[in-house]
Enzyme design. Structure first.
Site, PDB file in Angstrom:
ATOM      1  N   LYS A 168       0.872  -1.170   0.000  1.00  0.00           N
ATOM      2  CA  LYS A 168       0.000   0.000   0.000  1.00  0.00           C
ATOM      3  C   LYS A 168       0.919   1.234   0.000  1.00  0.00           C
ATOM      4  O   LYS A 168       1.174   1.841   1.039  1.00  0.00           O
ATOM      5  CB  LYS A 168      -0.944  -0.020   1.206  1.00  0.00           C
ATOM      6  CG  LYS A 168      -2.165  -0.916   0.956  1.00  0.00           C
ATOM      7  CD  LYS A 168      -3.170  -0.862   2.090  1.00  0.00           C
ATOM      8  CE  LYS A 168      -3.972   0.408   2.145  1.00  0.00           C
ATOM      9  NZ  LYS A 168      -5.097   0.461   1.193  1.00  0.00           N
TER      10      LYS A 168
HETATM   11  N1  PMP Z   1      -7.245  -3.311  -3.088  1.00  0.00           N
HETATM   12  C1  PMP Z   1      -6.721  -2.096  -2.872  1.00  0.00           C
HETATM   13  C2  PMP Z   1      -5.958  -1.429  -3.968  1.00  0.00           C
HETATM   14  C3  PMP Z   1      -6.913  -1.455  -1.640  1.00  0.00           C
HETATM   15  O1  PMP Z   1      -6.412  -0.243  -1.426  1.00  0.00           O
HETATM   16  C4  PMP Z   1      -7.659  -2.109  -0.648  1.00  0.00           C
HETATM   17  C5  PMP Z   1      -7.896  -1.426   0.676  1.00  0.00           C
HETATM   18  N2  PMP Z   1      -6.830  -1.628   1.545  1.00  0.00           N
HETATM   19  C6  PMP Z   1      -8.170  -3.381  -0.906  1.00  0.00           C
HETATM   20  C7  PMP Z   1      -7.950  -3.953  -2.146  1.00  0.00           C
HETATM   21  C8  PMP Z   1      -8.934  -4.152   0.147  1.00  0.00           C
HETATM   22  O2  PMP Z   1      -8.059  -4.528   1.174  1.00  0.00           O
HETATM   23  P1  PMP Z   1      -8.563  -4.699   2.671  1.00  0.00           P
HETATM   24  O3  PMP Z   1      -9.660  -5.673   2.642  1.00  0.00           O
HETATM   25  O4  PMP Z   1      -7.358  -5.205   3.400  1.00  0.00           O
HETATM   26  O5  PMP Z   1      -8.986  -3.360   3.140  1.00  0.00           O
END
Ligand code: PMP
Length: 316
Positions: A168
């Site tokens: 991220k």
């Molecule tokens: N894909 C991306 C690009 C994201 O930014 C997120 C949010 N963190 C997700 C998927 C979903 O991840 P999570 O379930 O861990 O929030």
């Protein structure tokens, strides 16, 4: 949803304190210099976490897993976090307590601060902040019940040879913003990005699932999708419910002909997709498997599912 509605929905509600580099500072004083390195070049890492109200007080959903992903994001881009995972976990809880808040979104971010310019961040201090604020569901309450309309984006998901999709990293979200805004300007609620091979990866901030013939299908992490913590939770719930789930490369046609589809993410939680590019998904409304998974997930995050208690980190 229009761009204006989207902006209104996403506006911030200030809380009292933000944790910055080891201290709680008043919300309005949590400021940085305009020559902050990450502001110019995008090399920072962050997380998005949620805290829910439970009958034992506020509880953070899968906090350790989120902090572990933050550490991995930093590792993937060579950033040294100045705090240990246990310190960041404590800091997150301290921030929630200081703000006397029961339900919130939590945003930890680590970034190169003020001190050096030029691309090489060497010598730049790594600053860390954790903010919390009340945030309703990302794609809207109505979206949760009736589903949203998605568009296959003209923007492709960043390829691992360009930026690490598994991290991220702040810069990655320029790609996400282009897709999100393009979808809104085209009259849709959300985007779905393909990889360079034309396979489905995910939304700009959510993973994607399809339901076909009673089975769940989701793109593998190798497609370029983020290893979502909600995605992982849904896969676990499905397994426990005896719903088969396969990670598999999927094409837009697989999506157009699905019985059901939904997004998963900390912000979007589990949001049904009722239409893609004008193709109705199933009956054009929330499907029964989506509804069943939502029901269990929303119970689990609020402490109503004993089998998933280990996912909750109680603040007190
Ligand atoms: N894909 C991306 C690009 C994201 O930014 C997120 C949010 N963190 C997700 C998927 C979903 O991840 P999570 O379930 O861990 O929030």
């Amino acid at each position: 949803m229009s761009v204006i509605v989207f902006l209104v929905q996403m506006s911030l509600t200030p809380t009292k304190y933000i944790w910055m580099n080891g201290k709680l500072v008043p919300w309005a004083k949590a400021k940085i210099h305009v020559l902050t390195h990450t502001l110019h070049y995008g090399m920072g890492v962050f997380e998005g976490i949620r805290c829910y109200r439970t009958d034992r007080g506020p509880a953070v959903f899968r906090l350790k897993d989120h902090i572990r992903r933050l550490e991995n994001s930093a590792r993937l881009v060579g950033m040294k976090l100045p705090y240990s995972a246990s310190r960041l976990i404590r800091a997150t809880k301290e921030t929630i307590k200081a703000n006397s808040i029961q339900e919130c979104y939590i945003r930890p971010i680590a970034f190169y601060g003020y001190g050096v310019m030029g691309l090489n961040p060497e010598g730049s201090k790594v600053d860390v902040a954790i903010a919390v604020w009340p945030w309703g569901t990302y794609l809207g309450e109505e979206g949760l019940r009736k589903g949203v309309r998605a568009k296959i984006s003209r923007w492709r998901r960043i390829h691992p040879s360009i930026l690490p999709p598994q991290a991220k990293v702040v810069a990655n979200y320029a790609n996400s913003i282009l897709a999100k805004v393009d979808a809104l300007e085209s009259g849709f609620d959300e985007a779905i990005l393909l990889n360079l091979d034309g396979k489905i990866t995910e939304g700009p901030g959510e993973n994607v699932f399809l339901v076909k013939g009673g089975r769940l299908l989701t793109p593998p992490i190798s497609s370029g999708a983020l290893s979502g913590i909600t995605r992982d939770s849904v896969i676990k719930i499905a397994q426990d419910e005896g719903i088969e789930c396969e990670e598999k490369d999927l094409s837009p046609e697989d999506l157009y002909t699905a019985d059901e589809a939904f997004f998963t993410g900390t912000a979007a939680e589990i949001t049904p997709i009722r239409e893609v590019d004008g193709h109705k998904i199933g009956g054009g409304t929330r499907g029964p498997i989506t509804e069943r998974l939502q029901h269990i997930y929303f119970n689990a995050v609020r402490g109503g599912e004993p089998r998933y208690r280990s996912w909750l980190d109680y603040v007190k």
